[in-house]
Scaffold this active site. Structure first.
Site, PDB file in Angstrom:
ATOM      1  N   CYS A   1       7.971  -0.502  10.134  1.00 42.49           N
ATOM      2  CA  CYS A   1       6.654  -1.123  10.231  1.00 42.49           C
ATOM      3  C   CYS A   1       6.716  -2.423  11.016  1.00 42.49           C
ATOM      4  O   CYS A   1       7.772  -3.022  11.182  1.00 42.49           O
ATOM      5  CB  CYS A   1       6.123  -1.463   8.840  1.00 42.49           C
ATOM      6  SG  CYS A   1       5.893  -0.016   7.809  1.00 42.49           S
TER       7      CYS A   1
ATOM      8  N   GLY B   1       5.553   1.317  14.390  1.00 40.02           N
ATOM      9  CA  GLY B   1       4.837   2.214  13.479  1.00 40.02           C
ATOM     10  C   GLY B   1       3.581   2.741  14.133  1.00 40.02           C
ATOM     11  O   GLY B   1       2.785   1.964  14.662  1.00 40.02           O
TER      12      GLY B   1
ATOM     13  N   ASN C   1       6.945  -5.021   5.693  1.00 41.10           N
ATOM     14  CA  ASN C   1       7.907  -4.191   6.403  1.00 41.10           C
ATOM     15  C   ASN C   1       9.198  -4.174   5.600  1.00 41.10           C
ATOM     16  O   ASN C   1       9.754  -5.220   5.320  1.00 41.10           O
ATOM     17  CB  ASN C   1       8.147  -4.789   7.800  1.00 41.10           C
ATOM     18  CG  ASN C   1       9.293  -4.124   8.546  1.00 41.10           C
ATOM     19  OD1 ASN C   1       9.931  -4.751   9.375  1.00 41.10           O
ATOM     20  ND2 ASN C   1       9.562  -2.869   8.286  1.00 41.10           N
ATOM     21  N   GLY C   2       9.652  -3.000   5.236  1.00 40.79           N
ATOM     22  CA  GLY C   2      10.894  -2.900   4.467  1.00 40.79           C
ATOM     23  C   GLY C   2      10.718  -1.971   3.294  1.00 40.79           C
ATOM     24  O   GLY C   2       9.716  -1.264   3.184  1.00 40.79           O
TER      25      GLY C   2
END
Ligand code: AMP
Length: 493
Positions: free
Chosen positions: A11, A38, A113-114
């Site tokens: 992302c 993404g 993100n992650g």
């Protein structure tokens, strides 16, 4: 190249505070620059002071937003997100920014993100888990629960000190934006300053560049950066134990993204990839006529290989740059098209030549196999496949969807077996120490778990959780084509 059958991307996030500016438009441009991170969904949340507005949609940034939609998002503070699902299903419900409302009625939007590794513990009671479709929704819910006590900065520091895993997040309330990075700083996040004042936080420096912002620095692992009417301030919620994702250099980041180096200087990802190619030429020379990149991620490395080896560089594969994640998958009868949908060989370059083909990574091996066959059909005499990363042997638990251990070709086969499977005349991977060297970060400040299995953050006990997160089971099978609910949500503060 991004493979139809390969591992998944992750992302991109952005947060902008730009007094007096139409921030939705700035977020839109920034997301455009981060599109490679993404392509499933895109979203923007803005604050117009008294309330938050959130707009998110499946598809590319250009499909999710048009003039009218941006005009419906007034405000000079906002966040944005492009998503590739690594947790939860690919559906509108799970598109970000996630949005929730605190007890006081104040809104919180969050983009992330992650992947968290302690979602279950963090969610606590089952009731909260069920209400949250993804890690991001859970984080937003936790933020909202704590928002009324001490504001966004304190709530973020509090939630981050309990969250485990890899995350770079941005969040927005009516009066502030924050950006935070996990103590290992696995995923990137940088902060920059806009020319007319104001700040930008983003996954990659390319989002700063497109806005004309200049890079201040990366957000430190374990740091929360807050921007509100008092300006920018910073706070630590944990000490830093850097373990930045080495795969960002290999594949994920855009080549024009700039990363800090150990000596205080910076290095572009393109320059790092060129060094990867040079190192590969030293480690794995080949007797060949041409060095051919697999575009785009192999391009800079192939140039480095050609430079170091003295073998001429040639574009032997043309990529259709419009084939992305939202591209309609071929029907079973068209399955053999595979990599052909994205890459087409230049027969007049390739025919009769002995090639060094430079690619960034082999995940399942399907892309390389199809590619080798395609190049042979185009008349290649010999193919020496050179890969700018070590074999990927272990799954990623930190936000890169890299297939399960049994699917990873590097985890089960020897190099020669992989060579035979993909159909190359010779195959060589870059040794890990040379990858580390090319990043110009200290080896102990990188996450190399997908190569060596040394996970810097405890991983979920159950290997099956690697890709099928807790939440995947709770929100079954919503398809991308499902009708989207209304696009704009509001909160009254
Ligand atoms: P395969 O070996 O068939 O799984 O495909 C590997 C190719 O997919 C590599 O050459 C990369 O260009 C690309 N790739 C690597 N990692 C990812 C990822 N996380 N998401 C999408 N594509 C990836």
């Amino acid at each position: 190249m991004a493979a139809t059958t390969g591992a998944r991307d992750e992302c991109g996030v952005v947060a902008v505070s730009a007094p007096g500016e139409e921030v939705a438009r700035l977020c839109y441009y920034a997301l455009y620059a981060l599109q490679h991170r993404g392509q499933e969904s895109a979203g923007i949340a803005v604050s117009e002071g008294a309330r938050l507005l959130v707009s998110r949609e499946m598809g590319l940034v250009s499909q999710a937003f048009d003039e009218a939609r941006l005009a419906g998002l007034p405000g000079d503070r906002g966040i944005g997100h492009v998503r590739y699902s690594t947790s939860g299903t690919s559906s509108w419900d799970n598109a970000q920014p996630a949005f929730t409302v605190a007890g006081s009625g104040a809104g919180v939007a969050l983009a992330h993100n992650g992947n968290l590794t302690n979602t279950e513990a963090l969610a606590g009671s089952g009731g909260r888990t069920r209400a949250c479709g993804t890690d991001s929704q859970l984080l937003a819910t936790l933020l909202a629960e704590r928002l009324d006590e001490g504001g966004l900065e304190a709530a973020t520091a509090d939630v981050c000190s309990e969250a485990m895993g890899a995350y770079s997040l941005v969040a927005l309330t009516e009066d502030a934006i924050v950006g935070a990075r996990d103590p290992h700083g696995v995923r990137p996040l940088v902060v920059g300053r806009l020319p007319a004042g104001g700040y930008v936080l983003a996954s990659e420096t390319v989002a700063l560049d497109i806005l004309g912002a200049h890079l201040i620095r990366e957000v430190a692992p374990g740091e929360v950066v807050t921007v509100d009417r008092h300006g920018l301030r910073t706070r630590r919620f944990a000490s830093a134990h850097p373990a930045f994702c080495a795969f960002e250099y290999v594949y994920l980041a855009r080549p024009d993204h700039v990363e800090p180096a150990a000596d205080g200087s910076t290095t572009s990802v393109a320059a790092a990839r060129r060094r990867l190619g040079q190192a590969l030429a030293e480690e794995a020379p080949a007797d060949a006529d041409l060095v051919v990149p697999v575009p785009d991620s192999g391009t800079a490395a192939a140039a480095g290989y050609a430079q170091a080896s003295g073998i001429p560089y040639a574009e032997g594969l043309v990529k259709n740059r419009y084939v992305g994640r939202t591209f309609i998958e071929p029907s079973p009868s068209l399955r053999q098209l595979g990599v052909r949908l994205k890459l087409n060989p230049l027969r007049d370059v390739i025919a009769g030549q002995r090639l060094v083909v430079v690619d960034d990574s082999i995940v399942r091996g399907n892309t390389s196999r199809q590619l080798m066959a395609m190049l042979r059909e185009a008349g290649a005499r010999e193919i020496h496949l050179r890969v700018t990363s070590p074999p990927i042997r272990h799954p990623c638990f930190y936000g890169v969807d890299m297939a399960t251990p049994t699917e990873l070709i590097g985890s089960g086969l020897t190099i020669d077996e992989i060579r035979a499977f993909v159909g190359a005349d010779s195959l060589a991977y870059l040794p890990q120490e040379r990858l580390v060297e090319a990043t110009r970060r200290p080896g102990d400040a990188l996450c190399t778990a997908c190569f060596d299995g040394r996970y810097p953050i405890p991983i979920p006990d159950e290997p099956a959780l690697a890709q099928a997160s807790l939440f995947t089971d709770l929100s079954p099978g919503t398809s991308v084509a499902a009708p989207a609910p209304p696009h704009v949500e509001g909160s009254d503060a």
